[in-house]
Design a protein around this motif. Structure first.
Motif, PDB file in Angstrom:
ATOM      1  N   MET A 154       0.847  -1.176   0.000  1.00 51.19           N
ATOM      2  CA  MET A 154       0.000   0.000   0.000  1.00 51.19           C
ATOM      3  C   MET A 154       0.893   1.241   0.000  1.00 51.19           C
ATOM      4  SD  MET A 154      -2.407   1.443   3.087  1.00 51.19           S
ATOM      5  CE  MET A 154      -3.836   0.502   2.685  1.00 51.19           C
ATOM      6  N   LEU A 155       0.556   2.174  -0.853  1.00 54.43           N
ATOM      7  CA  LEU A 155       1.252   3.457  -0.857  1.00 54.43           C
ATOM      8  C   LEU A 155       0.547   4.405   0.104  1.00 54.43           C
ATOM      9  CD1 LEU A 155       1.813   3.950  -4.671  1.00 54.43           C
ATOM     10  CD2 LEU A 155       3.498   3.239  -2.970  1.00 54.43           C
ATOM     11  N   TYR A 156       1.326   5.122   0.884  1.00 54.15           N
ATOM     12  CA  TYR A 156       0.744   6.055   1.844  1.00 54.15           C
ATOM     13  C   TYR A 156       1.742   7.166   2.135  1.00 54.15           C
ATOM     14  CZ  TYR A 156       3.504   2.967   4.737  1.00 54.15           C
ATOM     15  OH  TYR A 156       4.533   2.208   5.244  1.00 54.15           O
ATOM     16  N   GLU A 157       1.201   8.262   2.669  1.00 56.64           N
ATOM     17  CA  GLU A 157       2.053   9.355   3.132  1.00 56.64           C
ATOM     18  C   GLU A 157       1.584   9.771   4.515  1.00 56.64           C
ATOM     19  OE1 GLU A 157      -0.263  13.127   1.086  1.00 56.64           O
ATOM     20  OE2 GLU A 157       1.597  12.414   0.201  1.00 56.64           O
ATOM     21  N   PHE A 158       2.519  10.194   5.327  1.00 54.91           N
ATOM     22  CA  PHE A 158       2.224  10.624   6.690  1.00 54.91           C
ATOM     23  C   PHE A 158       1.843  12.093   6.687  1.00 54.91           C
ATOM     24  CE2 PHE A 158       4.926   6.958   7.283  1.00 54.91           C
ATOM     25  CZ  PHE A 158       4.432   6.355   8.431  1.00 54.91           C
ATOM     26  N   SER A 159       0.784  12.431   7.382  1.00 59.52           N
ATOM     27  CA  SER A 159       0.461  13.842   7.592  1.00 59.52           C
ATOM     28  C   SER A 159       1.386  14.388   8.675  1.00 59.52           C
ATOM     29  CB  SER A 159      -0.998  14.002   8.043  1.00 59.52           C
ATOM     30  OG  SER A 159      -1.165  13.470   9.348  1.00 59.52           O
ATOM     31  N   LEU A 160       1.498  15.689   8.742  1.00 57.77           N
ATOM     32  CA  LEU A 160       2.298  16.305   9.795  1.00 57.77           C
ATOM     33  C   LEU A 160       1.750  15.906  11.162  1.00 57.77           C
ATOM     34  CD1 LEU A 160       4.546  18.178  10.706  1.00 57.77           C
ATOM     35  CD2 LEU A 160       2.984  20.093  10.442  1.00 57.77           C
ATOM     36  N   HIS A 161       0.428  15.907  11.300  1.00 56.02           N
ATOM     37  CA  HIS A 161      -0.199  15.515  12.567  1.00 56.02           C
ATOM     38  C   HIS A 161       0.178  14.078  12.943  1.00 56.02           C
ATOM     39  CE1 HIS A 161      -3.163  15.185  15.754  1.00 56.02           C
ATOM     40  NE2 HIS A 161      -3.570  14.058  15.197  1.00 56.02           N
ATOM     41  N   SER A 162       0.120  13.165  11.990  1.00 54.04           N
ATOM     42  CA  SER A 162       0.445  11.770  12.310  1.00 54.04           C
ATOM     43  C   SER A 162       1.904  11.625  12.740  1.00 54.04           C
ATOM     44  CB  SER A 162       0.128  10.847  11.135  1.00 54.04           C
ATOM     45  OG  SER A 162       1.008  11.063  10.054  1.00 54.04           O
ATOM     46  N   LEU A 163       2.797  12.356  12.108  1.00 56.69           N
ATOM     47  CA  LEU A 163       4.209  12.303  12.516  1.00 56.69           C
ATOM     48  C   LEU A 163       4.402  12.847  13.922  1.00 56.69           C
ATOM     49  CD1 LEU A 163       5.882  13.412   9.173  1.00 56.69           C
ATOM     50  CD2 LEU A 163       5.862  11.109  10.171  1.00 56.69           C
ATOM     51  N   GLU A 164       3.672  13.901  14.250  1.00 60.37           N
ATOM     52  CA  GLU A 164       3.740  14.454  15.611  1.00 60.37           C
ATOM     53  C   GLU A 164       3.218  13.442  16.632  1.00 60.37           C
ATOM     54  OE1 GLU A 164       1.394  17.976  15.111  1.00 60.37           O
ATOM     55  OE2 GLU A 164       3.075  19.146  14.333  1.00 60.37           O
ATOM     56  N   GLN A 165       2.120  12.776  16.290  1.00 55.99           N
ATOM     57  CA  GLN A 165       1.535  11.802  17.213  1.00 55.99           C
ATOM     58  C   GLN A 165       2.424  10.576  17.388  1.00 55.99           C
ATOM     59  OE1 GLN A 165      -1.224  12.487  19.134  1.00 55.99           O
ATOM     60  NE2 GLN A 165      -0.753  14.461  18.200  1.00 55.99           N
ATOM     61  N   ILE A 166       3.048  10.138  16.321  1.00 56.98           N
ATOM     62  CA  ILE A 166       3.980   9.009  16.404  1.00 56.98           C
ATOM     63  C   ILE A 166       5.112   9.343  17.366  1.00 56.98           C
ATOM     64  CG2 ILE A 166       5.761   7.802  15.070  1.00 56.98           C
ATOM     65  CD1 ILE A 166       3.753   7.843  12.715  1.00 56.98           C
TER      66      ILE A 166
ATOM     67  N   ALA B  92      -8.419   7.016   2.597  1.00 56.99           N
ATOM     68  CA  ALA B  92      -8.121   6.108   1.498  1.00 56.99           C
ATOM     69  C   ALA B  92      -8.497   6.676   0.140  1.00 56.99           C
ATOM     70  CB  ALA B  92      -8.831   4.781   1.728  1.00 56.99           C
ATOM     71  N   ASN B  93      -9.194   7.798   0.120  1.00 61.24           N
ATOM     72  CA  ASN B  93      -9.592   8.396  -1.149  1.00 61.24           C
ATOM     73  C   ASN B  93      -8.455   9.149  -1.823  1.00 61.24           C
ATOM     74  OD1 ASN B  93     -12.145   7.400  -1.076  1.00 61.24           O
ATOM     75  ND2 ASN B  93     -13.065   9.230  -0.236  1.00 61.24           N
ATOM     76  N   LYS B  94      -7.393   9.382  -1.099  1.00 59.32           N
ATOM     77  CA  LYS B  94      -6.236  10.060  -1.684  1.00 59.32           C
ATOM     78  C   LYS B  94      -5.268   9.023  -2.226  1.00 59.32           C
ATOM     79  CE  LYS B  94      -6.471  14.292   0.894  1.00 59.32           C
ATOM     80  NZ  LYS B  94      -5.679  15.387   1.405  1.00 59.32           N
ATOM     81  N   ASN B  95      -4.491   9.434  -3.203  1.00 58.21           N
ATOM     82  CA  ASN B  95      -3.493   8.537  -3.756  1.00 58.21           C
ATOM     83  C   ASN B  95      -2.151   9.263  -3.764  1.00 58.21           C
ATOM     84  OD1 ASN B  95      -2.210   6.423  -4.923  1.00 58.21           O
ATOM     85  ND2 ASN B  95      -3.184   6.634  -6.924  1.00 58.21           N
ATOM     86  N   PRO B  96      -1.206   8.885  -2.931  1.00 55.78           N
ATOM     87  CA  PRO B  96      -1.257   7.744  -2.024  1.00 55.78           C
ATOM     88  C   PRO B  96      -2.164   8.018  -0.820  1.00 55.78           C
ATOM     89  CG  PRO B  96       0.791   8.942  -1.720  1.00 55.78           C
ATOM     90  CD  PRO B  96       0.071   9.595  -2.869  1.00 55.78           C
ATOM     91  N   SER B  97      -2.541   6.932  -0.129  1.00 55.95           N
ATOM     92  CA  SER B  97      -3.394   7.076   1.053  1.00 55.95           C
ATOM     93  C   SER B  97      -2.711   7.988   2.066  1.00 55.95           C
ATOM     94  CB  SER B  97      -3.662   5.715   1.680  1.00 55.95           C
ATOM     95  OG  SER B  97      -4.410   4.915   0.807  1.00 55.95           O
ATOM     96  N   HIS B  98      -3.521   8.753   2.780  1.00 56.14           N
ATOM     97  CA  HIS B  98      -3.039   9.789   3.699  1.00 56.14           C
ATOM     98  C   HIS B  98      -3.237   9.309   5.136  1.00 56.14           C
ATOM     99  CE1 HIS B  98      -2.183  13.965   4.736  1.00 56.14           C
ATOM    100  NE2 HIS B  98      -3.178  13.910   5.590  1.00 56.14           N
TER     101      HIS B  98
END
Length: 78
Positions: A1-13, A58-64
């Motif tokens: 699966m292709l995906y990209e991390f949002s800034l928020h997700s990186l902060e939460q990680i 999942a509607n974005k490509n890559p998934s967000h």
């Protein structure tokens, strides 16, 4: 699966001390995928007595990847 991390997700990680490897494992080998609506999916996996939840658009490509967290309250979400 292709995906990209949002800034928020990186902060939460970082804040929650969750490794990107765990996030990748949850996305590639989920125990369950919950479809909340046409835009949001939640990938879930139990690892060492914690439920990891990865929220994606999942509607974005890559998934967000929107956010990530872990919880010990497994029965609440399963």
């Amino acid at each position: 699966m292709l995906y990209e991390f949002s800034l928020h997700s990186l902060e939460q990680i970082k804040l929650r001390s969750i490794s990107k490897e765990i996030v990748e494992l949850v996305l590639n080998e989920p125990d369950e995928i919950v479809i909340e609506d046409e835009n949001q999916q939640i990938f879930q996996k139990i690892i060492k007595n914690y439920l990891y939840r990865v929220f994606i658009n999942a509607n974005k490509n890559p998934s967000h990847i929107k956010t990530v967290y872990r919880t010990s309250k497994i029965t609440k979400y399963k």
